[in-house]
Enzyme design. Structure first.
Site, PDB file in Angstrom:
ATOM      1  N   ARG A 187      -7.003   6.129  -1.502  1.00 12.62           N
ATOM      2  CA  ARG A 187      -5.955   7.063  -1.083  1.00 12.62           C
ATOM      3  C   ARG A 187      -4.563   6.581  -1.467  1.00 12.62           C
ATOM      4  NH1 ARG A 187      -6.430   6.420   5.419  1.00 12.62           N
ATOM      5  NH2 ARG A 187      -8.618   6.785   4.928  1.00 12.62           N
ATOM      6  N   HIS A 188      -4.407   5.257  -1.703  1.00 14.75           N
ATOM      7  CA  HIS A 188      -3.096   4.770  -2.140  1.00 14.75           C
ATOM      8  C   HIS A 188      -3.277   3.783  -3.307  1.00 14.75           C
ATOM      9  CE1 HIS A 188      -4.256   1.714   0.753  1.00 14.75           C
ATOM     10  NE2 HIS A 188      -3.795   2.377   1.808  1.00 14.75           N
ATOM     11  N   THR A 248      -5.231   4.825   9.465  1.00  6.67           N
ATOM     12  CA  THR A 248      -5.022   3.451   9.015  1.00  6.67           C
ATOM     13  C   THR A 248      -6.112   2.621   9.694  1.00  6.67           C
ATOM     14  OG1 THR A 248      -3.443   1.619   8.867  1.00  6.67           O
ATOM     15  CG2 THR A 248      -3.386   2.927  10.888  1.00  6.67           C
ATOM     16  N   THR A 249      -6.133   1.354   9.365  1.00  5.72           N
ATOM     17  CA  THR A 249      -7.185   0.511   9.931  1.00  5.72           C
ATOM     18  C   THR A 249      -7.108   0.553  11.456  1.00  5.72           C
ATOM     19  OG1 THR A 249      -7.074  -0.907   8.019  1.00  5.72           O
ATOM     20  CG2 THR A 249      -8.096  -1.845   9.961  1.00  5.72           C
ATOM     21  N   HIS A 307      -0.843  -6.165  11.023  1.00  7.56           N
ATOM     22  CA  HIS A 307      -1.052  -4.743  11.313  1.00  7.56           C
ATOM     23  C   HIS A 307      -0.063  -4.233  12.354  1.00  7.56           C
ATOM     24  CE1 HIS A 307      -3.200  -0.987  10.657  1.00  7.56           C
ATOM     25  NE2 HIS A 307      -2.783  -0.719  11.873  1.00  7.56           N
ATOM     26  N   GLY A 308       0.754  -3.310  11.913  1.00 12.31           N
ATOM     27  CA  GLY A 308       1.688  -2.655  12.831  1.00 12.31           C
ATOM     28  C   GLY A 308       2.921  -3.482  13.158  1.00 12.31           C
ATOM     29  N   ASP A 331       0.814  -1.229   0.000  1.00 12.32           N
ATOM     30  CA  ASP A 331       0.000   0.000   0.000  1.00 12.32           C
ATOM     31  C   ASP A 331       0.837   1.264   0.000  1.00 12.32           C
ATOM     32  OD1 ASP A 331      -2.589  -1.118   2.347  1.00 12.32           O
ATOM     33  OD2 ASP A 331      -2.239  -1.594   0.232  1.00 12.32           O
ATOM     34  N   HIS A 332       1.884   1.278   0.843  1.00 17.67           N
ATOM     35  CA  HIS A 332       2.539   2.566   1.069  1.00 17.67           C
ATOM     36  C   HIS A 332       3.606   2.913   0.042  1.00 17.67           C
ATOM     37  CE1 HIS A 332      -0.156   3.092   4.239  1.00 17.67           C
ATOM     38  NE2 HIS A 332       0.228   1.984   4.828  1.00 17.67           N
ATOM     39  N   HIS A 340      -4.553  -3.080  -0.275  1.00 19.35           N
ATOM     40  CA  HIS A 340      -5.819  -2.642   0.297  1.00 19.35           C
ATOM     41  C   HIS A 340      -6.439  -1.626  -0.649  1.00 19.35           C
ATOM     42  CE1 HIS A 340      -8.046  -0.876   4.052  1.00 19.35           C
ATOM     43  NE2 HIS A 340      -8.867  -1.248   3.103  1.00 19.35           N
ATOM     44  N   ARG A 344      -8.822   0.760  -0.918  1.00 17.59           N
ATOM     45  CA  ARG A 344      -9.741   1.495  -0.055  1.00 17.59           C
ATOM     46  C   ARG A 344     -10.820   2.192  -0.878  1.00 17.59           C
ATOM     47  NH1 ARG A 344      -8.888   3.226   5.111  1.00 17.59           N
ATOM     48  NH2 ARG A 344      -7.171   2.208   6.256  1.00 17.59           N
ATOM     49  N   GLY A 382       3.284  -4.583   6.094  1.00 15.16           N
ATOM     50  CA  GLY A 382       3.439  -3.593   5.030  1.00 15.16           C
ATOM     51  C   GLY A 382       4.222  -2.376   5.456  1.00 15.16           C
ATOM     52  N   HIS A 383       3.590  -1.562   6.300  1.00 13.83           N
ATOM     53  CA  HIS A 383       4.208  -0.271   6.647  1.00 13.83           C
ATOM     54  C   HIS A 383       5.646  -0.431   7.140  1.00 13.83           C
ATOM     55  CE1 HIS A 383       4.946   3.347   9.134  1.00 13.83           C
ATOM     56  NE2 HIS A 383       4.325   3.943   8.142  1.00 13.83           N
TER      57      HIS A 383
END
Ligand SMILES: CC(=O)[C@@H](O)[C@H](O)COP(=O)(O)O
Ligand SMILES: NCC(=O)COP(=O)(O)O
Length: 242
Positions: A51-52, A102-103, A193-194, A11-12, A45, A47, A215-216
């Site tokens: 946005r990405h 974010t989620t 996540h995270g 995503d990022h 993702h 969305r 991801g991030h």
């Protein structure tokens, strides 16, 4: 204990592109680099606000990935229709709020059981393996199983955001229990996540986890040391945790 798979969320990479509306960096190129570096799959993702990752990215990834796509999306008619057209190997139904950075939380399966069950049926009939992105919550896990979802993804955000060792240990224990309950119900159990280079190994060490979606943390590391190294390093950390 079996090998824990790594799904790399790109995503990022698209966040960086959208920041200036340029044609670079190219998410498709990032996906292929990540696969070559050892990713077992690619997560994106789509969305509702695009946005990405956008529709063009999903279309091109569907035609180019060498591993498999895990398409994260809201449980809406629009997204179900897109998924049935694209037919990714996996779809993960996630909650979405426009205003969120974010989620934030897991999907409220209990509160939307009939609709989620219909989404699972429709997507399953299209040959897609559906997972539900939920908190480490016994009632939500049971509801996910009752909906006919073959897989769940445990939201590790509360663990990742823990502000002290005690809270982190409590969240880790909750995740362990959630993985055990999911396995007992015959569900494929993923997590994400995270997660990053300093908190992933404790999760990867939990017996019964099938795949981690990260991801991030990986893309942030890639900004400094390159995507190939970032993926290989995460792959190594996961392997060393078993
Ligand atoms: C569901 C989840 O935890 C992430 O995969 C999600 O994609 C986060 O949203 P952003 O990618 O917009 O941060
Ligand atoms: N579902 C989790 C995911 O795909 C990646 O989340 P993050 O590592 O970007 O927080």
């Amino acid at each position: 204990m079996g090998r824990v798979l790594l799904g790399v969320n790109i995503d990022h990479v698209a966040t960086l592109r959208q920041a200036r509306g340029t044609r670079y960096p190219e998410p498709v190129q990032a996906a292929l680099v990540a696969e070559q570096a050892g990713a077992d799959g690619i997560t994106v993702h789509l969305r509702e606000d695009r946005r990405h990752i956008n529709d063009r990215d999903v279309e091109l990834l569907a035609q180019t990935l060498q591993t498999r796509m895990n398409l994260e999306m809201a449980a809406t008619e629009e997204m179900v229709a897109i998924a049935c057209r694209i037919r990714p190997a996996h779809c993960c139904l996630v909650p979405e709020k426009r205003e969120e950075l974010t989620t934030e939380g897991g999907l409220d399966v209990m509160g939307n059981q009939d609709w989620i069950a219909r989404c699972c049926k429709t997507l399953g009939e299209a040959g897609i393996e559906v997972s539900l992105f939920i908190d480490a919550d016994a009632a939500q896990i049971q509801a996910a199983s009752d909906c006919g979802a073959p897989a769940i993804e445990i939201h590790t955000g509360h663990y990742a955001d823990a502000t002290d060792a005690e809270q982190q240990a409590r969240e880790l224990a909750r995740i362990r229990q959630a993985v055990e309950q999911g396995n007992q119900l015959g569900l494929v159990v993923n997590a994400g996540h995270g997660l990053h280079y300093h908190n992933t190994q404790a999760i990867a060490a939990i017996d019964g986890i099938n795949e981690l979606n990260i991801g991030h943390g990986i893309i942030a590391r890639a900004v400094i040391s390159g995507l190939d190294e970032a993926v290989r390093h995460m792959r190594q950390l996961i392997e060393q945790s078993r």
